[in-house]
Structure formats: structure tokens, C-alpha cells
Design a protein around this motif. Structure first.
Motif, short mmCIF file in Angstrom:
data_model
loop_
_atom_site.label_atom_id
_atom_site.label_comp_id
_atom_site.label_asym_id
_atom_site.label_seq_id
_atom_site.Cartn_x
_atom_site.Cartn_y
_atom_site.Cartn_z
N GLU A 29 -43.19 -0.69 20.86
CA GLU A 29 -44.10 -1.84 20.85
C GLU A 29 -43.51 -2.99 20.03
O GLU A 29 -43.56 -4.15 20.45
CB GLU A 29 -45.46 -1.44 20.28
CG GLU A 29 -46.46 -2.57 20.26
CD GLU A 29 -47.79 -2.19 19.62
OE1 GLU A 29 -48.54 -3.12 19.26
OE2 GLU A 29 -48.09 -0.98 19.48
N SER A 31 -40.38 -3.60 19.48
CA SER A 31 -39.27 -4.16 20.25
C SER A 31 -39.76 -5.13 21.31
O SER A 31 -39.19 -6.21 21.50
CB SER A 31 -38.46 -3.04 20.92
OG SER A 31 -37.83 -2.23 19.97
N GLN A 32 -40.83 -4.76 22.00
CA GLN A 32 -41.40 -5.61 23.05
C GLN A 32 -41.89 -6.93 22.46
O GLN A 32 -41.62 -8.00 23.00
CB GLN A 32 -42.55 -4.87 23.76
CG GLN A 32 -43.18 -5.67 24.88
CD GLN A 32 -42.26 -5.90 26.05
OE1 GLN A 32 -41.50 -5.02 26.43
NE2 GLN A 32 -42.30 -7.08 26.63
N SER A 35 -38.92 -9.08 21.42
CA SER A 35 -38.23 -9.57 22.62
C SER A 35 -38.98 -10.74 23.25
O SER A 35 -38.37 -11.74 23.64
CB SER A 35 -38.10 -8.45 23.66
OG SER A 35 -37.29 -7.41 23.18
N GLU A 36 -40.28 -10.63 23.34
CA GLU A 36 -41.09 -11.69 23.94
C GLU A 36 -40.98 -13.00 23.14
O GLU A 36 -41.02 -14.08 23.72
CB GLU A 36 -42.55 -11.25 24.06
CG GLU A 36 -42.74 -10.26 25.19
CD GLU A 36 -44.18 -9.77 25.33
OE1 GLU A 36 -45.09 -10.35 24.71
OE2 GLU A 36 -44.37 -8.78 26.07
N ASP A 62 -34.83 -2.28 20.42
CA ASP A 62 -34.46 -2.18 21.84
C ASP A 62 -34.15 -3.57 22.41
O ASP A 62 -35.01 -4.44 22.44
CB ASP A 62 -35.61 -1.53 22.60
CG ASP A 62 -35.32 -1.31 24.06
OD1 ASP A 62 -34.19 -1.58 24.52
OD2 ASP A 62 -36.24 -0.86 24.77
N HIS A 65 -35.08 -5.41 27.09
CA HIS A 65 -35.93 -6.45 27.67
C HIS A 65 -35.17 -7.78 27.76
O HIS A 65 -35.27 -8.49 28.76
CB HIS A 65 -37.20 -6.64 26.83
CG HIS A 65 -37.96 -5.37 26.58
ND1 HIS A 65 -38.60 -4.68 27.57
CD2 HIS A 65 -38.15 -4.66 25.44
CE1 HIS A 65 -39.16 -3.59 27.06
NE2 HIS A 65 -38.90 -3.57 25.77
N ASN A 183 -40.66 -8.32 15.14
CA ASN A 183 -42.01 -8.14 15.63
C ASN A 183 -43.04 -8.81 14.72
O ASN A 183 -44.17 -8.99 15.11
CB ASN A 183 -42.34 -6.66 15.80
CG ASN A 183 -42.15 -5.87 14.51
OD1 ASN A 183 -41.03 -5.76 14.02
ND2 ASN A 183 -43.23 -5.32 13.97
#
Length: 188
Positions: A29, A31-32, A35-36, A62, A65, A183
Motif C-alpha cells: 500500500e 508503494s502504491q 508511486s501515485e 516497489d 507501478h 508514502n
């Protein structure tokens, strides 16, 4: 000088320990989210024709993405390959053409030419300082590469928020990055 090396070693050890205190689901989560921030908000990434990235290894944040987004947008994707002389970047259009290095890290295969051009770079690390210095894994590959290039590369540290501290002990050869994306915090 030796004192700084010892400080870096201890910081690496304490931050690496934190990776194992966070669940895999939370790391995914985090990482997401990080990335966003780059994909949607970082103008240097959005406008770059060339993206220097790295394939995550172990418990690193990660990068998949961002790698996928760069390829989907038609950006030139460059990934590192470690050689006897240091680190070089090779263009990758298909992630199926990666091979596992002696370190266990996925790298570009084949004999593609080394690429040196202006662009946006995701910079890995173990510890990142709000002073925009970082501590890598200890081999100095990124600092050496960036010291040798004369290209205009926007250097964005990419990490989990728990990897960020106030100040990183820096040595003369350490290269300052331009921003940190995590994050939690974004530091520019």
C-alpha cells in the motif's frame, strides 16, 4: 572519515530492521501511494521523455507501478546494469528481457548500448535525509554514476516514509538528490 562510515553502517542496519516490522500488505500500500505521487504530481516525471528507474529487490519500495506507467506513456525506460567498471543504464522496452544478476537483481539482458541522456531518475537507497542526501546499500554505484554524467538528470529518491530521517551523514563523494517521494512526506 571512518566515523561517518560507521554511522552510515549503523543507520543502514536500523532502517533495514524496520522493513521487517511492517506487513507486506502495508508495504504494498505504501508503494502504491508513493508511486501515485510521482505519476500524478511530479512534473519532472510527467514531462520527462526518459526515465531512469530500478527494479525493486527484497523489501525495497516497489517500483513496478512507475515502470509500467513509463512504458505505457511511451517514455524511454532505462534500467541499471552493474558491470566490472561500475553501473550503466540500458534501454528496456520489454520487462521479459531482464536477467537476474549475480546479486539476484533483475537487470537488462543483452548487449544494448549504454544510454546517457537528460531525464528523470528514481534513486534507491536505505536511508534518506530531509537534507536530500541518502545512504545507499554501500557500493556507491549511484553516486559514481551521477558524478560522472554531465546530463541533466532530475534525481528523485523513492522510499517508504520510515526510511526518512532529518540529516544523513554525508561524505565528499555523496551526491545530493533533488527530491524525495515516499508514502508520507514529499521533500523538494
Amino acid at each position: 572519515m571512518e566515523n561517518i562510515k560507521e554511522l552510515k553502517k549503523n543507520l543502514r542496519k536500523s532502517i533495514n530492521k524496520l522493513h521487517y516490522e511492517v506487513s507486506s500488505d502495508d508495504l504494498a500500500e505504501f508503494s502504491q501511494i508513493a508511486s501515485e505521487k510521482i505519476i500524478k504530481d511530479c512534473k519532472e516525471y510527467i514531462t520527462a521523455d526518459t526515465v531512469y528507474a530500478f527494479v525493486s529487490f527484497g523489501k525495497e519500495i516497489d517500483t513496478s507501478h512507475i515502470i509500467k506507467d513509463a512504458l505505457d506513456r511511451g517514455k524511454r525506460l532505462l534500467l541499471p546494469r552493474v558491470t566490472k567498471e561500475g553501473m550503466v543504464f540500458k534501454e528496456v522496452a520489454d520487462l521479459n528481457n531482464l536477467i537476474r544478476s549475480d546479486y539476484g537483481i533483475l537487470e537488462p539482458a543483452g548487449t544494448l548500448p549504454d544510454i546517457w541522456e537528460d531525464g528523470f531518475m528514481l534513486v534507491p537507497g536505505v536511508v534518506f535525509g530531509r537534507d536530500l542526501y541518502r545512504i545507499g546499500h554501500g557500493a556507491g554505484y549511484y553516486d559514481k554514476f551521477l558524478a560522472e554524467t554531465e546530463k541533466n538528470i532530475y534525481k528523485a529518491g523513492f522510499c517508504y516514509n520510515f526510511q526518512i530521517i532529518d540529516k544523513v551523514p554525508a561524505e565528499e563523494h555523496d551526491i545530493r538528490i533533488d527530491a524525495i517521494y515516499s508514502n508520507g512526506e514529499t521533500i523538494i
